[in-house]
Enzyme design. Structure first.
Site, PDB file in Angstrom:
ATOM      1  N   TRP A 130      -3.786   5.763 -17.916  1.00 31.98           N
ATOM      2  CA  TRP A 130      -3.522   5.090 -19.190  1.00 31.98           C
ATOM      3  C   TRP A 130      -2.681   6.043 -20.052  1.00 31.98           C
ATOM      4  O   TRP A 130      -3.055   7.213 -20.209  1.00 31.98           O
ATOM      5  CB  TRP A 130      -4.872   4.802 -19.850  1.00 31.98           C
ATOM      6  CG  TRP A 130      -4.843   4.087 -21.145  1.00 31.98           C
ATOM      7  CD1 TRP A 130      -4.115   2.974 -21.474  1.00 31.98           C
ATOM      8  CD2 TRP A 130      -5.624   4.414 -22.305  1.00 31.98           C
ATOM      9  NE1 TRP A 130      -4.400   2.588 -22.757  1.00 31.98           N
ATOM     10  CE2 TRP A 130      -5.306   3.455 -23.301  1.00 31.98           C
ATOM     11  CE3 TRP A 130      -6.546   5.415 -22.607  1.00 31.98           C
ATOM     12  CZ2 TRP A 130      -5.894   3.471 -24.569  1.00 31.98           C
ATOM     13  CZ3 TRP A 130      -7.133   5.427 -23.854  1.00 31.98           C
ATOM     14  CH2 TRP A 130      -6.803   4.471 -24.827  1.00 31.98           C
ATOM     15  N   ASP A 211     -14.117   7.611 -18.037  1.00 33.91           N
ATOM     16  CA  ASP A 211     -13.678   6.603 -19.004  1.00 33.91           C
ATOM     17  C   ASP A 211     -14.169   5.255 -18.488  1.00 33.91           C
ATOM     18  O   ASP A 211     -13.742   4.784 -17.435  1.00 33.91           O
ATOM     19  CB  ASP A 211     -12.146   6.630 -19.111  1.00 33.91           C
ATOM     20  CG  ASP A 211     -11.641   5.705 -20.222  1.00 33.91           C
ATOM     21  OD1 ASP A 211     -12.448   4.922 -20.757  1.00 33.91           O
ATOM     22  OD2 ASP A 211     -10.445   5.759 -20.547  1.00 33.91           O
ATOM     23  N   LYS A 246     -13.622  -4.650 -24.595  1.00 35.71           N
ATOM     24  CA  LYS A 246     -13.319  -5.728 -23.641  1.00 35.71           C
ATOM     25  C   LYS A 246     -14.568  -6.543 -23.337  1.00 35.71           C
ATOM     26  O   LYS A 246     -14.531  -7.766 -23.394  1.00 35.71           O
ATOM     27  CB  LYS A 246     -12.778  -5.147 -22.333  1.00 35.71           C
ATOM     28  CG  LYS A 246     -11.934  -3.911 -22.473  1.00 35.71           C
ATOM     29  CD  LYS A 246     -10.523  -4.185 -22.900  1.00 35.71           C
ATOM     30  CE  LYS A 246      -9.842  -2.860 -23.177  1.00 35.71           C
ATOM     31  NZ  LYS A 246      -8.457  -2.900 -23.421  1.00 35.71           N
TER      32      LYS A 246
HETATM   33  C1  LMR Z   1      -4.540  -1.215 -22.507  1.00 32.08           C
HETATM   34  O1  LMR Z   1      -4.432  -0.283 -21.703  1.00 32.08           O
HETATM   35  O2  LMR Z   1      -3.721  -2.136 -22.591  1.00 32.08           O
HETATM   36  C2  LMR Z   1      -5.743  -1.257 -23.397  1.00 32.08           C
HETATM   37  O3  LMR Z   1      -6.627  -0.228 -23.089  1.00 32.08           O
HETATM   38  C3  LMR Z   1      -5.391  -1.285 -24.836  1.00 32.08           C
HETATM   39  C4  LMR Z   1      -4.830  -0.001 -25.337  1.00 32.08           C
HETATM   40  O4  LMR Z   1      -5.363   0.494 -26.339  1.00 32.08           O
HETATM   41  O5  LMR Z   1      -3.878   0.523 -24.780  1.00 32.08           O
END
Ligand code: LMR
Length: 396
Positions: A130, A211, A246
């Site tokens: 991420w 996470d 979520k």
């Molecule tokens: C995502 O990866 O789209 C979600 O976790 C929202 C975010 O905050 O990025």
């Protein structure tokens, strides 16, 4: 002073939502951010949440400050969800949990805690991960590095390369794992692979940071916790950051928590005091509303059952959209095998679309996808699937 401030680049995910909102095309599709949408294209408020809010409004008496680490009832519920009610960790009280504003807030508390107590820690992140992960640890002043995860050939986990790196990471490092529904690849380890990871981390003295943002969106609330619980069975110390954005649909309320698993109740109290110090200088204490909603739901067996059914319905919808997406691409004559989309879990998959293809989809069709090629299945819809598949087929 401010005139000389350079503009910052847009956030790779939330910046895309900003651009999507400005797009006047009525047929626009947002596969950027991971936000659940129902068949009508809306992000609903769960019925269990509405019922909890009704009860909270009827019984509200004060808006006094909460403790620095937040609502104790919520904290207990999070430990039960993550480790299981019967867990030795819960029973012996060797973990401490603090409420945090969302999963991001939880990660930042964990990062600040590490920086102030173990300033030389390097945090290893999956490649890819991420995009906010490196930013959070960088902002806390910690070093980050990467470990291999994704094998583009077959769109699967590169487990041998991952294990190879694990065996070389210096002891005393921290390694961030996604508990389930890996973001952005949708690829999770098997039970056997989790056991192998746990064995290496514990024997090599590497601290797992987990996470856990998608509990319930993979195989089930309990099933999705299997990896964390396997880790916890062997690693005596770990950090778990979880999010209710979520699975409770409480995106806007910023509900999350950070749990430090330690070796004794006495250590847990010391660690909790350090976490509180970090929080106090950051946002002082958490907000109330979303945490009370979750607590109200999980404290009432009937409401909890209703919520579990709602999570199951969201999970089933994501799985069905995955199937429909892969089948629709095949029906458009796409030769590339997108079968992996069906096998992967949660909101995201790594589509393999290039930056240029993603750009064309945005410019030509108002279809918004993260530049890395990550698609959010949660933004797909039965009604727009044909248009989406036609557009993707045209850029491949
Ligand atoms: C995502 O990866 O789209 C979600 O976790 C929202 C975010 O905050 O990025």
């Amino acid at each position: 002073m401010f005139d000389d401030v350079p503009p910052a680049p847009a956030d790779p995910i939330l910046g895309l939502t900003e651009a999507f909102k400005k797009d006047p095309n009525p047929e626009k599709i947002n596969l950027g951010v991971g936000v659940f949408t129902d068949a009508s294209g809306k992000t609903p408020i769960l019925a269990s949440v509405k019922e909890a809010e009704k009860r909270l409004a009827a019984n509200a008496v004060t808006r006094n400050y909460l403790p620095i680490d937040g609502d104790p009832s919520f904290r207990g519920h999070m430990q039960n969800l993550v480790f299981g009610r019967e867990s030795e960790i819960v029973f012996t009280k060797r973990a401490c949990t603090a409420c945090a504003p969302g999963g991001t807030g939880a990660l930042r508390v964990a990062a600040d805690f590490l920086k102030s107590n173990f300033p030389n820690t390097t945090v290893y992140l999956s490649n890819p991960t991420w995009p906010n992960h490196p930013q959070i640890f960088d902002a806390a002043g910690l070093r980050t590095d990467r470990y291999p995860w994704f094998d583009p050939v077959g769109n699967k986990l590169d487990f041998s390369a991952f294990l190879d790196t694990l065996s070389r990471i210096p002891s005393g490092s921290a390694l961030l794992l996604h508990a389930c529904c890996h973001n952005p690849t949708g690829i999770d380890p098997t039970h056997e692979q989790w056991a192998e990871i746990a064995r290496i981390l514990s024997s090599r003295g590497i601290l797992p940071i987990v996470d856990f943002a998608y509990q319930g969106f993979g195989d089930g609330l309990e099933e999705d916790a299997a990896g964390v619980r396997t880790l916890a069975g062997l690693c005596r110390e770990m950090i778990v950051c979880n999010s209710c954005s979520k699975n409770f649909g409480l995106y806007a309320d910023r509900v999350g928590s950070v749990t430090f698993v330690t070796q004794s109740e006495e250590t847990a109290a010391k660690v909790a005091s350090q976490a509180k110090r970090v929080i106090r200088s950051n946002y002082s204490s958490p907000p109330q509303h979303g945490f009370s909603v979750v607590s109200t739901i999980l404290s009432d067996p009937a409401l909890a059952t209703m919520w579990e059914a709602e999570v199951a319905a969201m999970r089933a919808r994501l799985a069905s959209l995955r199937g429909l997406f892969a089948d629709s691409l095949a029906a458009k004559g796409v030769k590339q095998d997108f079968g992996f989309i069906k096998r992967q879990k949660g909101m995201f998959s790594f589509s393999g679309l290039t930056k240029d293809q993603v750009e064309t989809l945005k410019k030509k069709y108002s279809i918004y996808i993260v530049a890395s090629g990550r698609v959010s299945v949660a933004g797909m819809n039965e009604k727009t699937m044909d248009r989406l598949a036609t557009a993707i087929a045209s850029v491949l």
